[in-house]
Design a protein around this motif. Structure first.
Motif, short mmCIF file in Angstrom:
data_model
loop_
_atom_site.label_atom_id
_atom_site.label_comp_id
_atom_site.label_asym_id
_atom_site.label_seq_id
_atom_site.Cartn_x
_atom_site.Cartn_y
_atom_site.Cartn_z
N GLU A 180 0.82 -1.21 0.00
CA GLU A 180 0.00 0.00 0.00
C GLU A 180 0.86 1.26 0.00
OE1 GLU A 180 -3.14 0.11 -0.56
OE2 GLU A 180 -3.67 -1.98 -0.26
N ALA A 181 1.98 1.24 0.73
CA ALA A 181 2.88 2.40 0.73
C ALA A 181 3.45 2.64 -0.66
CB ALA A 181 4.01 2.19 1.74
N GLY A 182 3.71 1.57 -1.39
CA GLY A 182 4.17 1.71 -2.77
C GLY A 182 3.12 2.39 -3.64
N GLU A 183 1.85 2.10 -3.36
CA GLU A 183 0.78 2.76 -4.11
C GLU A 183 0.70 4.24 -3.77
OE1 GLU A 183 -2.83 0.47 -3.68
OE2 GLU A 183 -1.83 -1.36 -4.37
N VAL A 184 1.05 4.62 -2.54
CA VAL A 184 1.14 6.05 -2.19
C VAL A 184 2.24 6.69 -3.02
CG1 VAL A 184 1.69 7.73 -0.38
CG2 VAL A 184 0.27 5.75 0.17
N ALA A 185 3.39 6.04 -3.07
CA ALA A 185 4.51 6.59 -3.84
C ALA A 185 4.14 6.75 -5.30
CB ALA A 185 5.74 5.69 -3.69
N GLU A 186 3.48 5.75 -5.86
CA GLU A 186 3.05 5.82 -7.26
C GLU A 186 2.09 7.00 -7.47
OE1 GLU A 186 0.89 3.04 -10.66
OE2 GLU A 186 0.89 2.38 -8.58
N ALA A 187 1.17 7.20 -6.52
CA ALA A 187 0.22 8.30 -6.65
C ALA A 187 0.91 9.66 -6.54
CB ALA A 187 -0.89 8.16 -5.60
N VAL A 188 1.89 9.78 -5.64
CA VAL A 188 2.63 11.05 -5.51
C VAL A 188 3.39 11.33 -6.79
CG1 VAL A 188 4.53 12.21 -4.31
CG2 VAL A 188 2.79 11.00 -3.00
N ILE A 189 4.05 10.32 -7.33
CA ILE A 189 4.77 10.49 -8.60
C ILE A 189 3.80 10.91 -9.69
CG2 ILE A 189 6.02 9.22 -10.40
CD1 ILE A 189 7.35 7.65 -8.03
N ASN A 242 6.76 10.92 -13.71
CA ASN A 242 7.04 9.80 -14.62
C ASN A 242 6.84 10.32 -16.04
OD1 ASN A 242 6.92 7.53 -16.31
ND2 ASN A 242 6.03 6.25 -14.70
N PRO A 243 7.94 10.47 -16.80
CA PRO A 243 7.82 11.06 -18.13
C PRO A 243 6.92 10.25 -19.07
CG PRO A 243 10.13 10.58 -17.62
CD PRO A 243 9.30 10.13 -16.45
N ARG A 244 6.82 8.96 -18.82
CA ARG A 244 5.99 8.12 -19.67
C ARG A 244 4.50 8.30 -19.36
NH1 ARG A 244 4.14 3.09 -18.91
NH2 ARG A 244 5.41 2.74 -17.07
N LYS A 245 4.15 8.57 -18.09
CA LYS A 245 2.75 8.66 -17.70
C LYS A 245 2.27 10.09 -17.47
CE LYS A 245 2.57 4.15 -15.44
NZ LYS A 245 2.30 3.46 -14.17
N GLY A 246 3.19 11.00 -17.19
CA GLY A 246 2.79 12.38 -16.92
C GLY A 246 1.98 12.49 -15.64
N PHE A 247 0.99 13.37 -15.67
CA PHE A 247 0.14 13.59 -14.50
C PHE A 247 -0.98 12.54 -14.52
CE2 PHE A 247 2.30 17.58 -15.00
CZ PHE A 247 2.56 17.97 -13.69
N SER A 248 -0.69 11.39 -13.91
CA SER A 248 -1.61 10.26 -13.97
C SER A 248 -2.47 10.12 -12.72
CB SER A 248 -0.81 8.97 -14.18
OG SER A 248 0.12 8.80 -13.11
N HIS A 249 -2.18 10.88 -11.68
CA HIS A 249 -2.93 10.81 -10.43
C HIS A 249 -3.22 12.23 -9.92
CE1 HIS A 249 -1.14 6.80 -10.57
NE2 HIS A 249 -2.02 6.42 -9.67
N SER A 250 -4.14 12.30 -8.98
CA SER A 250 -4.45 13.57 -8.32
C SER A 250 -4.03 13.49 -6.86
CB SER A 250 -5.96 13.83 -8.40
OG SER A 250 -6.65 12.87 -7.60
N TRP A 251 -4.05 14.64 -6.19
CA TRP A 251 -3.76 14.63 -4.76
C TRP A 251 -4.87 13.92 -3.99
CZ3 TRP A 251 0.84 14.91 -2.94
CH2 TRP A 251 1.81 15.57 -3.68
N GLU A 252 -6.05 13.87 -4.54
CA GLU A 252 -7.12 13.08 -3.92
C GLU A 252 -6.78 11.59 -3.97
OE1 GLU A 252 -7.80 15.54 -6.23
OE2 GLU A 252 -8.47 17.00 -4.73
N ASP A 253 -6.14 11.16 -5.05
CA ASP A 253 -5.67 9.77 -5.13
C ASP A 253 -4.64 9.50 -4.02
OD1 ASP A 253 -7.18 9.16 -7.46
OD2 ASP A 253 -5.57 9.94 -8.74
#
Length: 106
Positions: free
Chosen positions: A38-47, A53-64
């Motif tokens: 779950e902590a890894g999912e937090v890191a992914e959401a912050v990124i 992540n140049p490949r994904k860009g803005f893929s998440h929100s701060w709500e995520d």
């Protein structure tokens, strides 16, 4: 943390374990490891929220990020519940110790 939250966590723990064929000790260990997932999912959401992540860009929100942080907390609460039937008291005691260490006696 209020009693209602801990009651919900107890229900979630029951639901998660009711059909498991794994030994109780293995279930505890896996639940603790789930915190890291779950902590890894937090890191992914912050990124994703910061577009790092140049490949994904803005893929998440701060709500995520908020939701993923809540998942870490809930997963940790379930893990604590599996380790001790006094999870709520253990958490309250630790929160008090951390508060006193950081802010001094109340």
């Amino acid at each position: 943390m209020n009693d209602s939250a801990w009651a919900t966590v107890a229900e979630l723990n029951q639901w998660l374990t009711q059909d498991s064929q794994l030994p109780e000790e293995t279930q505890k260990i896996l639940q603790i490891l789930k915190i890291t997932e779950e902590a890894g999912e937090v890191a992914e959401a912050v990124i994703g929220a910061t577009g790092q992540n140049p490949r994904k860009g803005f893929s998440h929100s701060w709500e995520d990020v908020e939701q993923e942080l809540c998942d870490v907390i809930i997963t940790s609460m379930v893990a604590l519940t599996r380790i001790t039937p006094q999870a709520g008291q253990v958490f309250s005691d630790q929160l008090r110790r951390v508060r006193e260490r950081a802010l001094g006696p109340s």
